[in-house]
Design a protein around this motif. Structure first.
Motif, short mmCIF file in Angstrom:
data_model
loop_
_atom_site.label_atom_id
_atom_site.label_comp_id
_atom_site.label_asym_id
_atom_site.label_seq_id
_atom_site.Cartn_x
_atom_site.Cartn_y
_atom_site.Cartn_z
N PHE A 194 -1.20 -14.81 -6.89
CA PHE A 194 -0.47 -15.92 -7.51
C PHE A 194 -1.45 -16.77 -8.30
O PHE A 194 -2.65 -16.78 -8.03
CB PHE A 194 0.19 -16.78 -6.44
CG PHE A 194 1.29 -16.08 -5.69
CD1 PHE A 194 0.99 -15.15 -4.72
CD2 PHE A 194 2.61 -16.36 -5.96
CE1 PHE A 194 2.01 -14.49 -4.03
CE2 PHE A 194 3.63 -15.72 -5.27
CZ PHE A 194 3.33 -14.78 -4.31
N THR A 195 -0.91 -17.53 -9.26
CA THR A 195 -1.79 -18.43 -9.99
C THR A 195 -1.12 -19.77 -10.26
O THR A 195 0.10 -19.81 -10.48
CB THR A 195 -2.27 -17.82 -11.32
OG1 THR A 195 -3.31 -18.65 -11.85
CG2 THR A 195 -1.15 -17.73 -12.34
N LEU A 196 -1.89 -20.82 -10.23
CA LEU A 196 -1.45 -22.15 -10.68
C LEU A 196 -2.04 -22.47 -12.05
O LEU A 196 -1.82 -23.55 -12.58
CB LEU A 196 -1.89 -23.22 -9.68
CG LEU A 196 -1.08 -23.25 -8.39
CD1 LEU A 196 -1.74 -24.17 -7.37
CD2 LEU A 196 0.34 -23.74 -8.69
N ASP A 197 -2.82 -21.54 -12.58
CA ASP A 197 -3.45 -21.72 -13.89
C ASP A 197 -2.81 -20.70 -14.83
O ASP A 197 -3.23 -19.55 -14.92
CB ASP A 197 -4.95 -21.48 -13.75
CG ASP A 197 -5.68 -21.63 -15.08
OD1 ASP A 197 -5.02 -21.81 -16.12
OD2 ASP A 197 -6.93 -21.55 -15.07
N GLU A 198 -1.77 -21.15 -15.55
CA GLU A 198 -1.00 -20.23 -16.39
C GLU A 198 -1.86 -19.53 -17.44
O GLU A 198 -1.49 -18.45 -17.91
CB GLU A 198 0.12 -20.98 -17.10
CG GLU A 198 1.21 -21.49 -16.20
CD GLU A 198 2.24 -22.26 -17.02
OE1 GLU A 198 1.84 -23.24 -17.70
OE2 GLU A 198 3.41 -21.89 -16.99
N THR A 199 -2.97 -20.15 -17.84
CA THR A 199 -3.79 -19.51 -18.87
C THR A 199 -4.33 -18.17 -18.38
O THR A 199 -4.68 -17.31 -19.18
CB THR A 199 -4.99 -20.38 -19.28
OG1 THR A 199 -5.93 -20.46 -18.21
CG2 THR A 199 -4.54 -21.77 -19.66
N ARG B 190 -4.42 -13.70 -20.10
CA ARG B 190 -5.84 -13.37 -20.30
C ARG B 190 -6.39 -12.51 -19.18
O ARG B 190 -7.17 -11.59 -19.43
CB ARG B 190 -6.65 -14.67 -20.37
CG ARG B 190 -8.11 -14.50 -20.70
CD ARG B 190 -8.81 -15.85 -20.72
NE ARG B 190 -8.64 -16.54 -19.46
CZ ARG B 190 -8.43 -17.85 -19.32
NH1 ARG B 190 -8.39 -18.62 -20.37
NH2 ARG B 190 -8.27 -18.39 -18.13
N GLU B 191 -6.04 -12.77 -17.94
CA GLU B 191 -6.72 -12.12 -16.82
C GLU B 191 -5.76 -11.34 -15.90
O GLU B 191 -5.99 -10.17 -15.61
CB GLU B 191 -7.48 -13.17 -15.99
CG GLU B 191 -8.46 -13.97 -16.86
CD GLU B 191 -9.23 -15.05 -16.10
OE1 GLU B 191 -9.41 -14.92 -14.88
OE2 GLU B 191 -9.64 -16.04 -16.75
N GLU C 51 -4.79 -28.51 -24.41
CA GLU C 51 -3.40 -28.41 -23.96
C GLU C 51 -3.24 -27.67 -22.64
O GLU C 51 -2.26 -27.88 -21.95
CB GLU C 51 -2.57 -27.68 -25.01
CG GLU C 51 -2.39 -28.41 -26.31
CD GLU C 51 -1.59 -27.57 -27.30
OE1 GLU C 51 -2.04 -26.44 -27.58
OE2 GLU C 51 -0.54 -28.03 -27.75
N THR C 52 -4.18 -26.81 -22.31
CA THR C 52 -4.05 -26.07 -21.05
C THR C 52 -4.07 -27.02 -19.86
O THR C 52 -3.59 -26.69 -18.79
CB THR C 52 -5.18 -25.04 -20.84
OG1 THR C 52 -6.42 -25.71 -20.61
CG2 THR C 52 -5.31 -24.13 -22.05
#
Lengths: 468, 468, 468
Positions: B356-361, B365-366, C360-361
């Motif tokens: 899971f991620t809380l960092d949408e970027t 990308r990853e 923006e991130t």
């Protein structure tokens, strides 16, 4: 008979779609400029028929085999060669059937669009690939491949490619390019100067490669001055085979501008294999600035492609070697990384530096602001994982407001999958026309301005930026 | 009578909306698979009525009280207990009125959708909550809560939950799960193995917790071998209560794969409380790989939930304790962090690791590139701050093109707010159907393929990934 | 007669556009609150006519000249003064023609919208600027500038500005503000306290500036206590000229909360010019917390504007000096950076801290979660490179679900381009109404709620947050 939606990838609202369709109708059959890619020049040199549907479409396409592999299909079953020469699937029909059985995995991906497009427009297939149609499609493609109309040069012409660039290592002998030129065939296939093997101290066989570079150029590449001279010499050689650009695939976007003596000392360490990881990065970074300085003299466009963690899986690297779909984008800084290069040559109006990114967050934050002010800097198109409908849309939405259209350089396909080239350019043209249509429909652009921009994005900017 | 828009969250263009509505009509009443959440098993064990509207809907929901608090409302006024036992609001009707008076703060937030949905569909409220309707709504809910139909098990059935997982600490005795099983009630409520308390050297009482783990398992947890054996033993115990997964909430995504002797030495330091912050991170990272190796044997799915800076405010932590809405996402690296784990077990086709991620970027990308190639890795749904309409849309738009649909695992609600569960799954189903409709309308998917995908996203993928 | 599309920037789907248009019609002519900007108070003090079209619209606008420069046009040709006083273009008509010849570069950019809007609505131009219309438009504007109706105060009134804030250095004498007040003119022009020159140890002439601050306030600024007293004194002075806020443009968002003796020692090092780069960053960070503590007493709103790498090109900095379009956003952390400040004062309900971002991130990941829980923290509007249609849309889509509308503070234009102010606020109002219309059309907001929110976003929130 077609199975693809003719209005695919256009905006859905009718009035906007109509604008997009009209813009697209003017650019959809423009010649293809493919200034950055990885097709094999040997195809065009020898012009032999492609082997079979699996060899042509599946086995060499890492977009395809990585997805199949992610669902547990062994790479061996897809015919991907093992480093140890161990057994792999040899029957192309079996590979094709496995692909067709799992074609549902590509739903919603660009690969689906590219394969569908190639099947329909290149091979005249009239139904979607599926377990049911697998054999029929296989037979159809196989039959095509026996025809002269499906040999590499004929396809090149059918695809309406005006010019294509391959990419060769600085120590490649360019024999296939030589053979193309000697053949008298009129197709414009040029090379690009890719010196990673002789610039990256961490590249396999770096010192040997530099020695080879010396042998090829007659320069003494054991000295810093000789090494630079050898690059100049080799760039001139590549230019004789049409090269208009160099290309650099570094792990980071780091650049440096070292004093000559510091650079020379670092070069000695690199040759002797004693660079630390950071020193290797410094050396690579400095060489970008050296390459840019050579570009001021010889006019080659400098392309920087950073940010990929190559060959992420040790297991797969050990069993199958490099470039097996395990290259993963990483967070990439440009603002600090490019400063030494831009301080050195960023104000040169006749220099073109094209920067690509695999980290989309850098576009609105770093790259559009940088390309929107430095005269020498241009922003490359969405690349690799982002050369998709959504990736292209996000690119225009995040780049245009700060960099405009004219600090971007059109589209390039960056592919070794030959039959996907028309599809990829078609996707870019559709998305760009849809973007322009949205600007018009929302009062941000006048209708009379859009056709010129659509033409530039589809054709003119790539031709101009890459000096084709 | 309803006050919610029946076409909510669908695309606005009529023809696309029609496709979305049709897809949704086929999946909207599928059973709920809730494979990751934080409901209290005691509810289902005891099956007592819920106390009052504020206790049920407001006080335990950090999404709600964090927003009210951000506008200056003291947590005390919302009935949130103080660490020092100091005075807090006790009157549920007052809390409810305060909530209703400030309900306008939730405009445009997912909380608004969830609460509206629960009020309408669970409690039959026919008007939007407002200062005017506050008492009426309160009375309506209160009246409901006196009925058997609103006890936990009845609601579970009304919500059409096929299976739900709670999350318990490795040293929990699972008494409520035992009581549920003993009761003969047919509802499927399973546990999940959450060993943070005995894996994280920085967790409150780590050494004591490890000792407790030893006592519960009969293993000597003062030794590295005994500690690992205790985990194996405890995982088996959790499996007896239906667990199909373990869950790990680390500050970073770091993984390690240490030699056994190094791990053992680090474990000793952890037990003696002498780990540095970095060593603690290394130990947590190594334990993920150990957990994955145990999963190869016992089949538990490994869930990694990294990237939250917990309890950000020292003031609130001191006055109210943990988990008071002050957990803030941070930038999270996955490419380097997951490599040791993926080198160790990433090629295992029978292992499932859900990240899971809380960092949408990190998604385009990853994580989509990683999940799109590693056989063992799957991409968890949008989580926590991103389990919203826009978050879910961004997730599909940034994950699908690289990872497809089949390297994702459906939706999970991750909630302790019981009455919001149907609403949350409904939002996911609507957004996913809207996304599929857009793919169809833009020629990226054929209409005949979408119902199967809609079904998989709403139901099938979660069931399969979590082995329910 | 108009050439701008009256429905510009609204959603394209007819039913949604209709909702947006209706909302906009209620707010489009609300007075402008401009709480953060860089107009020159001297304009309003002296009320002299603006010089010429190029001086008014092109030469001072870094959005315009950076784009022209990026395509190889020398800044000299645009009349930008050189540090060495070297020759630059002096003929405003030539500069204007160069701008018009290259106006196509701004297609798809916010500058295009702002310039078009100003030409049409301020100067009554009826055709798009182009090489053909360049002279006609130039003459039209020139003619206008001779009229009293185009003097600064008249334009202020024509623009319907209810209140505007300029920004002055802490050591500015505020003479122009004094002159405005003495003039009896009723326009509300206030200052804001910008102490970078006396807070940033790396600022040109820091020690001299601090000495000046001492002279201006009668405090002994060679001591830490005297330095703080001087700030308090100077803030009070600024408040007499209407200041309601301080503004801080630091490279990072770092904050610190040092013990007094540590801060005092660091201040001594700063004064003596012996701070390391990191110590300078610590000192700046600590001063934010000191400023916040002063705000608890004097009520000034604290604005933090971090994340710009200023004057990125050494070449341009050397030739033309600061602020020449070479400020580039960088990746910015807020979660760790703001913690010391928020631990110190984040729970104060009467304090307002407004944080802006160029990254923006950080909005969905960090800033919306922080502003959505800390009572003192509010999220500033999209800023600088992101005060565009797409930037504003992304802001609402990524901020609202977590922070709602009421932890944001309306719009501010942040500009020195006076004639672009109505255009910029108009863009914000259109985008916000479009966003609200989309929420209504997708069932996330009821139609009766939207007018109040539209009014708050266009007018109320800025007025309230900045205490105007």
């Amino acid at each position: 008979m077609t199975f693809l939606n003719e209005d695919r990838l256009f905006p859905v609202e009718t009035s906007v779609r109509d604008i997009a369709r009209a813009l697209y109708s003017d650019v959809h059959d423009l010649p293809i400029i493919s200034p950055h890619g990885h097709t094999d020049p040997r195809w065009f040199a020898e012009n032999k028929p492609f082997a079979d549907p699996a060899q042509l479409l599946v086995t060499p396409d890492h977009y395809l085999f990585r997805m199949l592999h992610s669902q547990g299909i062994p790479l061996e079953a897809l015919g991907v060669p093992r480093v140890d020469g161990g057994p792999i699937e040899q029957d192309p029909r079996k590979i094709w059937r496995l692909f067709a059985d799992n074609y549902y995995l590509f739903r919603g991906t660009p690969s689906r669009i590219w394969v569908d497009h190639a099947l329909q427009d290149v091979f005249g297939v009239t139904e979607r690939l599926s377990p049911k149609t697998a054999d029929e499609v296989y037979d159809r493609i196989s039959e095509c491949l026996t025809q002269n109309a499906y040999r590499p040069r004929a396809l090149f012409e059918k695809f309406n490619i005006e010019a294509i660039s391959t990419t060769e290592s600085a120590i490649d002998d360019l024999r296939w390019h030589d053979m193309i030129r000697a053949s008298g065939w009129g197709g414009k296939v040029v090379t690009a100067y890719r010196p990673d093997a002789v610039i990256d101290p961490e590249f396999d066989g770096f010192a040997d490669n530099v020695e080879t570079l010396g042998a090829l150029t007659g320069e003494d590449t054991t000295t810093w001055a000789g090494y630079l001279a050898a690059h100049r010499n080799r760039r001139a050689f590549f230019k004789r085979y049409g090269a208009t650009s160099s290309d650099h695939g570094h792990p980071t976007a780091r650049t440096e501008d070292l004093p000559a003596d510091v650079a020379a000392t670092l070069f000695d360490k690199a040759l002797s294999g004693t660079c630390s990881a950071d020193e290797a990065d410094v050396f690579r970074g400095h060489m970008l600035t050296e390459m840019a300085r050579m570009s001021l003299d010889d006019g080659l466009v400098l392309q920087i492609h950073p940010g990929s963690f190559r060959n992420h899986s040790d297991v797969i690297m050990g069993r199958f070697g490099r470039d097996k779909g395990y290259d993963i984008p990483t967070r990439t800084d440009y603002v600090h990384a490019l400063k030494p290069l831009l301080d050195a040559v960023g104000q040169e109006p006749d220099l073109t530096i094209i920067v690509f990114t695999l980290d989309e967050t850098s576009i609105p934050r770093e790259l559009a602001p940088l390309a929107g002010v430095y005269p020498a800097l241009k922003l490359g198109p969405p690349w690799w994982f982002h050369d998709s409908a959504e990736g292209m849309r996000r690119f225009r939405e995040t780049a245009t407001e700060t960099a405009g259209f004219y600090n971007t350089v059109g589209f390039n396909d960056d592919t070794r999958a030959f039959c996907s080239i028309p599809a990829r350019h078609d996707v870019a043209r559709r998305i760009d026309c849809g973007f322009l249509a949205t600007l018009i429909a929302t009062g941000r652009l006048d209708a009379d301005e859009a056709p010129e921009i659509a033409h530039d994005l589809a054709y003119g900017l790539a031709k101009q930026a890459y000096k084709f």
